[in-house]
Design a protein around this motif. Structure first.
Motif, PDB file in Angstrom:
ATOM      1  N   LEU A  66      -1.970  -4.582  -0.338  1.00 11.70           N
ATOM      2  CA  LEU A  66      -2.572  -4.642   1.000  1.00 11.70           C
ATOM      3  C   LEU A  66      -3.809  -5.531   0.983  1.00 11.70           C
ATOM      4  O   LEU A  66      -4.357  -5.845  -0.078  1.00 11.70           O
ATOM      5  N   LYS A  67      -4.265  -5.924   2.157  1.00 13.54           N
ATOM      6  CA  LYS A  67      -5.454  -6.768   2.294  1.00 13.54           C
ATOM      7  C   LYS A  67      -6.693  -6.074   1.744  1.00 13.54           C
ATOM      8  O   LYS A  67      -6.751  -4.847   1.689  1.00 13.54           O
ATOM      9  N   GLY A  71      -4.229  -0.640  -1.305  1.00 16.07           N
ATOM     10  CA  GLY A  71      -2.819  -0.459  -1.617  1.00 16.07           C
ATOM     11  C   GLY A  71      -2.568  -0.371  -3.112  1.00 16.07           C
ATOM     12  O   GLY A  71      -3.453  -0.049  -3.891  1.00 16.07           O
ATOM     13  N   ARG A  93      -0.779  -9.058  -1.043  1.00 24.17           N
ATOM     14  CA  ARG A  93      -1.605  -9.337   0.131  1.00 24.17           C
ATOM     15  C   ARG A  93      -3.041  -9.687  -0.230  1.00 24.17           C
ATOM     16  O   ARG A  93      -3.775 -10.208   0.589  1.00 24.17           O
TER      17      ARG A  93
END
Length: 104
Positions: A66-67, A71, A93
């Protein structure tokens, strides 16, 4: 959905992280389906479906699903090549350069 991870607009960009300039040097190359992207330091907004990752130099990095480093996390401990199978997932990401000491 593979269309979310188009490779046609990938660009090689330079990022500098002065906090590590004296301590390490290196690059992460994320190899995707149809192209590659070179990351020189932190990149908090990557959209890559990668097949493998290659690290050059003496830095350590983390990949995130994730950004902004959130994540799933996978630690890249110095130079080497890592397959998507080894990492366990393909959507990247964000990438962070981290001090190798904290991973020991």
């Amino acid at each position: 959905d593979a269309s979310d991870y188009e490779t046609s607009d990938w660009k090689t960009s330079d990022w500098k992280a002065s906090v590590w300039e004296d301590q390490c040097g290196g690059t992460v190359t994320l190899y995707g389906y149809g192209g590659s992207k070179i990351v020189l330091a932190d990149d908090e907004n990557v959209r890559v479906r990668m097949s493998k990752v290659k690290v050059k130099g003496n830095c350590c990095f983390t990949l995130h699903s994730l950004k902004k480093g959130r994540g799933r996390t996978y630690y890249l401990l110095g130079s080497g090549e890592y397959s998507a199978e080894e990492i366990g997932w393909t959507k990247v990401r964000s990438v962070k350069r981290v001090e190798c000491d904290i991973l020991a």
